[in-house]
Design a protein around this motif. Structure first.
Motif, PDB file in Angstrom:
ATOM      1  N   GLY A 274      -5.112  -3.935   0.259  1.00 15.22           N
ATOM      2  CA  GLY A 274      -5.098  -3.089  -0.102  1.00 15.22           C
ATOM      3  C   GLY A 274      -4.611  -1.752   1.262  1.00 15.22           C
ATOM      4  O   GLY A 274      -4.093  -1.186   1.316  1.00 15.22           O
ATOM      5  N   VAL A 275      -4.180  -2.742   2.163  1.00 17.33           N
ATOM      6  CA  VAL A 275      -3.017  -2.325   2.917  1.00 17.33           C
ATOM      7  C   VAL A 275      -1.471  -3.050   3.349  1.00 17.33           C
ATOM      8  O   VAL A 275      -1.573  -4.723   3.265  1.00 17.33           O
ATOM      9  CB  VAL A 275      -4.149  -2.972   4.861  1.00 17.33           C
ATOM     10  CG1 VAL A 275      -2.790  -3.199   5.847  1.00 17.33           C
ATOM     11  CG2 VAL A 275      -5.317  -2.044   4.831  1.00 17.33           C
ATOM     12  N   ARG A 276      -0.577  -1.751   4.021  1.00 20.20           N
ATOM     13  CA  ARG A 276       0.394  -2.140   3.299  1.00 20.20           C
ATOM     14  C   ARG A 276       0.961  -2.593   5.566  1.00 20.20           C
ATOM     15  O   ARG A 276       0.551  -1.072   5.538  1.00 20.20           O
ATOM     16  CB  ARG A 276       1.629  -1.214   2.923  1.00 20.20           C
ATOM     17  CG  ARG A 276       3.186  -1.486   3.180  1.00 20.20           C
ATOM     18  CD  ARG A 276       4.236  -0.480   2.642  1.00 20.20           C
ATOM     19  NE  ARG A 276       4.874  -0.651   3.525  1.00 20.20           N
ATOM     20  CZ  ARG A 276       5.823   1.034   4.086  1.00 20.20           C
ATOM     21  NH1 ARG A 276       4.833   1.839   4.089  1.00 20.20           N
ATOM     22  NH2 ARG A 276       7.140   0.493   3.991  1.00 20.20           N
ATOM     23  N   LEU A 277       0.727  -3.052   6.288  1.00 17.12           N
ATOM     24  CA  LEU A 277       0.465  -3.002   7.435  1.00 17.12           C
ATOM     25  C   LEU A 277       2.453  -3.141   7.825  1.00 17.12           C
ATOM     26  O   LEU A 277       2.999  -3.993   7.771  1.00 17.12           O
ATOM     27  CB  LEU A 277      -0.048  -3.997   8.423  1.00 17.12           C
ATOM     28  CG  LEU A 277       0.263  -4.672   9.520  1.00 17.12           C
ATOM     29  CD1 LEU A 277      -0.843  -3.401  10.388  1.00 17.12           C
ATOM     30  CD2 LEU A 277      -0.710  -5.685  10.021  1.00 17.12           C
ATOM     31  N   VAL A 278       3.295  -2.281   8.768  1.00 14.12           N
ATOM     32  CA  VAL A 278       4.406  -1.244   9.054  1.00 14.12           C
ATOM     33  C   VAL A 278       4.330  -2.345  10.545  1.00 14.12           C
ATOM     34  O   VAL A 278       3.890  -1.191  10.623  1.00 14.12           O
ATOM     35  CB  VAL A 278       4.838  -1.277   8.084  1.00 14.12           C
ATOM     36  CG1 VAL A 278       6.083  -0.870   8.935  1.00 14.12           C
ATOM     37  CG2 VAL A 278       5.229  -0.982   6.730  1.00 14.12           C
TER      38      VAL A 278
END
Length: 490
Positions: A274-278
């Protein structure tokens, strides 16, 4: 006792991962295996049971061996603080600060410390798997070398040379290494490995044979691109812009500070669906849609605070906070969130101080009394458990009277507190690295963002990946020949 060393034709050819995989492969066969890296250059460090610090790559390799961490596994650790200077750690403790040129002139003096550690490990293991650093082809650095052939020849350890076919030019890299290094160094190399192969391996048969013909070294295998390796922590910060990102509905942004440290803190978030890590590189704005911004650890807090401001990230953070976004600082990032940072002893450089970002009622004074300890506890707000470590020189004072309603963030196992948080919990900071490794702690943070966690402890994820890596190596590498070469027939 037996030993073998993996050296590479260059940096980032996959030595660390291959050493970890071989360690798990041989440990699964009943051998007592220990990892060793004479000299490492990294700001990613782990805390050892004997109260020191080593490179996190060796911590991963120790996990592969199912062994307790020891400073002997990485006796010399270089932690860059600027483009020309670094902190030198010997046997887990700070030796001092040296410029790059000064270190090159004095590194040979550390060979004794390296050999002491290696001898202790050999006395405790059936097999020691050694990792080199950089490349033996860097002949301009050969004098006084303790990381590659200088160590291999002093300790009499046979070498396997690793080439990365994914980056191209692997034939030239391996054959070229044979051409440029000293003949006595070349004699230490007993075979080569090809790493990160994609596609039909039969297409490389002629190239493989040509490397063997031109170098006189036997091939020990062609290792494919192994998906499980992506589950393992990366050691080198150069991978952050490409490999260390994920896609999900909720964005978490991590500014890439110039001396970012212990960035594997965020590996558990990479795997959350569920995470978009940038990781935000210099010159780019922090995404406006970020639900959470995390300021990471750094080897040079005051310098990186100035770097943060130079990128305009302080303006992005201020806008993010005004929109009601969440903000977390870890270690150096926690220090930045306070009102001030002072460095009266010049720990990070010239005596100076800096105004912090001012989001938490804390002040930090840098000292030469470095805190290195494993740490467990719970969040005060929700009781979620964590298990991590502290590795920092600063001493931070929290004064809730400056901002009524703020409170400590964490309760440690000894009953003391760490960190600080605002009353609404949207802004917080602490010293704990590895905070997200425990699935319960990670789930609590994600719940605040409206995201469900996958519920997997990071240690479990890495352990499964190590077994998968070892199984892949068992299928593609001549492990029996490697054991014979190392001096064990088990």
């Amino acid at each position: 006792m037996a030993a073998v060393m993996l050296q590479g034709t260059g940096s980032d050819v996959g030595k660390s991962v291959l050493v970890a995989g071989l360690c798990r492969l041989f440990a699964n066969r009943g051998l007592k295996v220990l990892p060793f890296k004479p000299q490492n250059m990294s700001n990613n460090a782990a805390v050892t049971a004997d109260g020191g610090e080593i490179g996190r790559a060796q911590a991963l390799q120790a996990m592969a061996c199912r062994a307790e961490l020891s400073t002997d596994m990485n006796p010399v650790l270089i932690k860059p603080q600027s483009d020309t200077g670094a902190q030198v750690i010997v046997h887990g403790k700070v030796l001092g600060q040296l410029g790059a040129a000064d270190y090159q002139g004095r590194k040979g003096e550390l060979l004794g410390a390296v050999l002491e550690s290696y001898a202790r490990l050999r006395g405790r293991a059936d097999l020691v798997v050694v990792e080199g650093a950089g490349s033996p082809a860097e002949i301009n650095l050969r004098r006084g070398d303790i990381a590659n052939m200088g160590f291999a020849r002093a300790a009499g350890v046979p070498v396997i040379l690793v080439g990365d076919i994914d980056r191209g030019g692997v034939i030239a890299s391996l054959v070229g290494t044979r051409v440029v290094i000293d003949p006595d160094d070349a004699a230490m190399i007993r075979g080569f490995l090809i790493n990160k192969f994609r596609g039909d391996v039969r297409l490389f048969d002629d190239g493989y044979a040509e490397i063997a013909r031109r170098t006189g070294w036997p091939g020990l295998g062609v290792v494919p691109w192994i998906a499980a390796a992506r589950q393992l922590p990366a050691e080198d910060g150069v991978v952050l812009e490409t490999a260390r990102r994920s896609e999900g509905a909720v964005t978490i942004a991590v500014p890439m500070l110039s001396r970012i440290a212990n960035f594997d803190d965020f590996d558990p978030l990479i795997h959350e669906p569920g995470v978009r890590l940038v990781f935000v590189p210099p010159g780019q704005a922090i995404p406006a849609d970020a639900a959470l911004i995390i300021l990471p650890g750094t080897k040079a807090t005051i310098a990186d605070l100035a770097f943060l401001r130079a990128q305009g990230w302080d303006i992005d953070i201020a806008a993010h906070v005004r929109r009601g976004g969440h903000l977390l600082g870890i270690c150096g990032g926690y220090q930045m969130l306070g009102h001030s940072i002072t460095d009266p002893q010049g720990i990070e450089g010239p005596d100076r101080s800096a105004a912090g970002l001012g989001y938490l009622p804390v002040t930090t004074r840098l000292t030469d009394d470095k805190r290195l300890t494993a740490t467990t506890g719970t969040s005060l707000a929700d009781g979620a458990a964590f298990a991590g470590y502290e590795i920092h020189s600063g001493r931070t004072t929290f004064d809730p009277d400056v901002d009524p309603g703020t409170a400590p963030l964490l309760r440690l196992a000894d009953g003391s507190h760490d960190g600080a948080t605002t009353a609404d919990g949207r802004i917080a900071g602490c010293y704990i690295h590895g905070l997200f490794n425990d699935a319960r702690q990670r789930a609590a943070w994600l719940a605040r963002l409206g995201v469900a966690s996958d519920g997997v402890d990071q240690a479990q994820r890495v352990d499964v990946a190590l077994d998968a890596l070892a199984a892949a190596l068992a299928e593609t590498v001549d492990s029996e020949q490697i054991m014979t070469m190392a001096g064990t027939a088990r």
